[in-house]
Design a protein around this motif. Structure first.
Motif, PDB file in Angstrom:
ATOM      1  N   MET A  31     -49.091  74.303  34.145  1.00  0.00           N
ATOM      2  CA  MET A  31     -48.233  73.174  33.782  1.00  0.00           C
ATOM      3  C   MET A  31     -48.968  72.233  32.824  1.00  0.00           C
ATOM      4  SD  MET A  31     -46.484  70.404  36.353  1.00  0.00           S
ATOM      5  CE  MET A  31     -45.813  71.617  37.482  1.00  0.00           C
ATOM      6  N   ARG A  32     -48.273  71.808  31.764  1.00  0.00           N
ATOM      7  CA  ARG A  32     -48.878  70.871  30.818  1.00  0.00           C
ATOM      8  C   ARG A  32     -48.064  69.591  30.799  1.00  0.00           C
ATOM      9  NH1 ARG A  32     -49.053  74.196  25.326  1.00  0.00           N
ATOM     10  NH2 ARG A  32     -46.980  74.731  26.049  1.00  0.00           N
ATOM     11  N   LEU A  33     -48.740  68.463  30.943  1.00  0.00           N
ATOM     12  CA  LEU A  33     -48.031  67.175  30.937  1.00  0.00           C
ATOM     13  C   LEU A  33     -48.525  66.304  29.779  1.00  0.00           C
ATOM     14  CD1 LEU A  33     -48.168  66.401  34.774  1.00  0.00           C
ATOM     15  CD2 LEU A  33     -46.262  67.383  33.492  1.00  0.00           C
ATOM     16  N   PHE A  34     -47.644  65.401  29.354  1.00  0.00           N
ATOM     17  CA  PHE A  34     -47.932  64.510  28.223  1.00  0.00           C
ATOM     18  C   PHE A  34     -47.614  63.088  28.679  1.00  0.00           C
ATOM     19  CE2 PHE A  34     -47.550  64.603  23.283  1.00  0.00           C
ATOM     20  CZ  PHE A  34     -48.067  63.319  23.173  1.00  0.00           C
ATOM     21  N   ASP A  35     -48.645  62.245  28.791  1.00  0.00           N
ATOM     22  CA  ASP A  35     -48.412  60.837  29.119  1.00  0.00           C
ATOM     23  C   ASP A  35     -48.104  60.121  27.800  1.00  0.00           C
ATOM     24  OD1 ASP A  35     -48.279  58.266  30.030  1.00  0.00           O
ATOM     25  OD2 ASP A  35     -50.153  58.332  31.169  1.00  0.00           O
ATOM     26  N   THR A  36     -46.814  59.872  27.568  1.00  0.00           N
ATOM     27  CA  THR A  36     -46.397  59.363  26.258  1.00  0.00           C
ATOM     28  C   THR A  36     -46.625  57.859  26.075  1.00  0.00           C
ATOM     29  OG1 THR A  36     -44.123  59.004  26.994  1.00  0.00           O
ATOM     30  CG2 THR A  36     -44.623  61.134  25.981  1.00  0.00           C
ATOM     31  N   HIS A  37     -47.162  57.207  27.106  1.00  0.00           N
ATOM     32  CA  HIS A  37     -47.404  55.772  26.960  1.00  0.00           C
ATOM     33  C   HIS A  37     -48.474  55.336  27.956  1.00  0.00           C
ATOM     34  CE1 HIS A  37     -45.596  51.806  25.555  1.00  0.00           C
ATOM     35  NE2 HIS A  37     -46.518  51.431  26.419  1.00  0.00           N
ATOM     36  N   LEU A  61     -43.462  62.983  37.897  1.00  0.00           N
ATOM     37  CA  LEU A  61     -42.749  64.246  37.707  1.00  0.00           C
ATOM     38  C   LEU A  61     -42.121  64.721  39.018  1.00  0.00           C
ATOM     39  CD1 LEU A  61     -42.116  66.884  36.021  1.00  0.00           C
ATOM     40  CD2 LEU A  61     -44.275  67.765  36.945  1.00  0.00           C
ATOM     41  N   SER A  62     -42.864  64.681  40.121  1.00  0.00           N
ATOM     42  CA  SER A  62     -42.248  65.190  41.357  1.00  0.00           C
ATOM     43  C   SER A  62     -41.116  64.302  41.822  1.00  0.00           C
ATOM     44  CB  SER A  62     -43.228  65.443  42.497  1.00  0.00           C
ATOM     45  OG  SER A  62     -44.326  64.656  42.425  1.00  0.00           O
ATOM     46  N   CYS A  63     -41.247  62.986  41.581  1.00  0.00           N
ATOM     47  CA  CYS A  63     -40.148  62.088  41.939  1.00  0.00           C
ATOM     48  C   CYS A  63     -38.908  62.424  41.097  1.00  0.00           C
ATOM     49  CB  CYS A  63     -40.603  60.657  41.710  1.00  0.00           C
ATOM     50  SG  CYS A  63     -39.431  59.435  42.227  1.00  0.00           S
ATOM     51  N   LEU A  64     -39.128  62.666  39.805  1.00  0.00           N
ATOM     52  CA  LEU A  64     -38.021  63.028  38.918  1.00  0.00           C
ATOM     53  C   LEU A  64     -37.394  64.349  39.366  1.00  0.00           C
ATOM     54  CD1 LEU A  64     -36.367  62.608  36.296  1.00  0.00           C
ATOM     55  CD2 LEU A  64     -38.206  63.758  35.043  1.00  0.00           C
ATOM     56  N   ALA A  65     -38.245  65.301  39.745  1.00  0.00           N
ATOM     57  CA  ALA A  65     -37.748  66.605  40.194  1.00  0.00           C
ATOM     58  C   ALA A  65     -36.843  66.446  41.413  1.00  0.00           C
ATOM     59  CB  ALA A  65     -38.911  67.533  40.504  1.00  0.00           C
ATOM     60  N   SER A  66     -37.243  65.567  42.351  1.00  0.00           N
ATOM     61  CA  SER A  66     -36.394  65.420  43.531  1.00  0.00           C
ATOM     62  C   SER A  66     -35.109  64.662  43.200  1.00  0.00           C
ATOM     63  CB  SER A  66     -37.149  64.806  44.709  1.00  0.00           C
ATOM     64  OG  SER A  66     -37.488  63.482  44.414  1.00  0.00           O
ATOM     65  N   LEU A  67     -35.180  63.708  42.263  1.00  0.00           N
ATOM     66  CA  LEU A  67     -33.946  63.016  41.849  1.00  0.00           C
ATOM     67  C   LEU A  67     -32.971  63.982  41.174  1.00  0.00           C
ATOM     68  CD1 LEU A  67     -35.179  59.626  40.293  1.00  0.00           C
ATOM     69  CD2 LEU A  67     -33.831  59.912  42.370  1.00  0.00           C
ATOM     70  N   LYS A  68     -33.535  64.901  40.381  1.00  0.00           N
ATOM     71  CA  LYS A  68     -32.689  65.841  39.638  1.00  0.00           C
ATOM     72  C   LYS A  68     -32.326  67.074  40.463  1.00  0.00           C
ATOM     73  CE  LYS A  68     -31.636  65.587  35.945  1.00  0.00           C
ATOM     74  NZ  LYS A  68     -30.421  64.878  35.453  1.00  0.00           N
ATOM     75  N   GLY A  69     -33.053  67.321  41.554  1.00  0.00           N
ATOM     76  CA  GLY A  69     -32.829  68.535  42.335  1.00  0.00           C
ATOM     77  C   GLY A  69     -33.204  69.793  41.560  1.00  0.00           C
ATOM     78  N   PRO A  98     -36.705  72.304  40.038  1.00  0.00           N
ATOM     79  CA  PRO A  98     -38.130  72.552  40.253  1.00  0.00           C
ATOM     80  C   PRO A  98     -38.998  71.768  39.267  1.00  0.00           C
ATOM     81  CG  PRO A  98     -36.916  74.612  39.942  1.00  0.00           C
ATOM     82  CD  PRO A  98     -35.976  73.503  39.609  1.00  0.00           C
ATOM     83  N   GLU A  99     -40.165  71.336  39.747  1.00  0.00           N
ATOM     84  CA  GLU A  99     -41.077  70.576  38.886  1.00  0.00           C
ATOM     85  C   GLU A  99     -41.431  71.338  37.617  1.00  0.00           C
ATOM     86  OE1 GLU A  99     -44.592  69.032  40.798  1.00  0.00           O
ATOM     87  OE2 GLU A  99     -43.420  68.375  42.540  1.00  0.00           O
TER      88      GLU A  99
END
Ligand SMILES: [Zn+2]
Length: 257
Positions: A1-7, A227-235, A237-238
């Protein structure tokens, strides 16, 4: 997994002394790229030099509304000269915008914001927008200027309708630690409704600590928790979300994957 902290403000005092270590910690938490927005003349050189000396670090040049003063108008010339000389690693103008919650003259804020929009147009760069209680006015200005280079509405909090107005203007919605707070109902609902294709992730380190981490400096390594919080809000997978937001982040700032 690759993540980008845009701010994230990794050039701030609390990080800059051990910058390489913080970057390494972020990498161990899958955060491979970070974007350092600047706040004004005081840190332009610092973000430029950090990005030039470390891989995976990008920056934006701009003037944050909170740090405007009587000298700021003269510094626009300097900003323009810097933008003229910048190459690949300078990926946006910002952070800039309007803030109705601070004690800085709104006319001054607007004048400086308009000038930065004009610079973004001149150099064909996206914008990193800061907005508190000023979403409508920002949109008005962007439309008046026919701005079409996109960017990110950073640190989003607000309703789905507000977010969509920026999406329709070509902006991504910068989602951060706010969504980890159960009481941020409106923002959580908005983000749950938004298409992942319109979202990028950010920590705004050292600000905006996540729920359960109040009082501590935020850090890009926390991006995975957002990301995991967003994944659970969206239902969803991360992994699925991570791939989409990675693409979005690079696309928003015209960075090669
Ligand atoms: Zn910021």
């Amino acid at each position: 997994m690759r993540l980008f902290d845009t701010h994230c403000h990794l050039d701030f005092e609390c990080f800059s002394e051990h910058f390489a270590d913080h970057l390494e910690t972020a990498r161990r938490h899958q955060v491979e790229r970070v974007l350092l927005p600047s706040i004004g003349m005081s840190n332009w050189q610092k973000v430029i030099s950090l990005a030039e000396h470390h891989t995976g670090v990008y920056y934006a040049l701009g003037m944050h509304p909170l740090f405007l003063n009587q000298q700021s108008e003269h510094q626009v010339t300097e900003l323009r000269l810097l933008l003229e000389r910048q190459q690949d690693l300078c990926v946006a103008v910002g952070e800039c915008g309007l803030d109705a919650m601070i004690d800085v003259d709104m006319e001054l804020q607007e004048r400086l914001f308009v000038q930065q929009v004009e610079l973004a147009i001149e150099f064909k760069l996206p914008l990193i927008l800061h907005s508190r209680k000023t979403h409508n006015r920002l949109l008005q200005i962007l439309k008046q200027k026919k701005f079409k280079f996109g960017g990110v509405l950073h640190g989003f909090s607000g309703s789905y309708q507000q977010a969509m107005q920026f999406v329709e203007c070509g902006f991504y919605i910068g989602v951060g630690g706010v969504i980890t707070y159960p009481r941020a109902m409106k923002t959580r609902q908005a983000v749950a409704q938004l298409a992942v294709e319109s979202i990028v992730l950010e920590t705004d380190s050292p600000d905006m600590p996540l729920n359960g981490h109040q009082g501590k400096n935020n850090h890009p390594k926390m991006l995975g928790e957002i990301l995991s919080c967003l994944a659970s809000l969206k239902g969803l997978p991360e992994q699925t979300i991570a791939e989409i937001v990675w693409k979005n982040s690079n696309f928003a700032f015209n960075i090669c994957e």
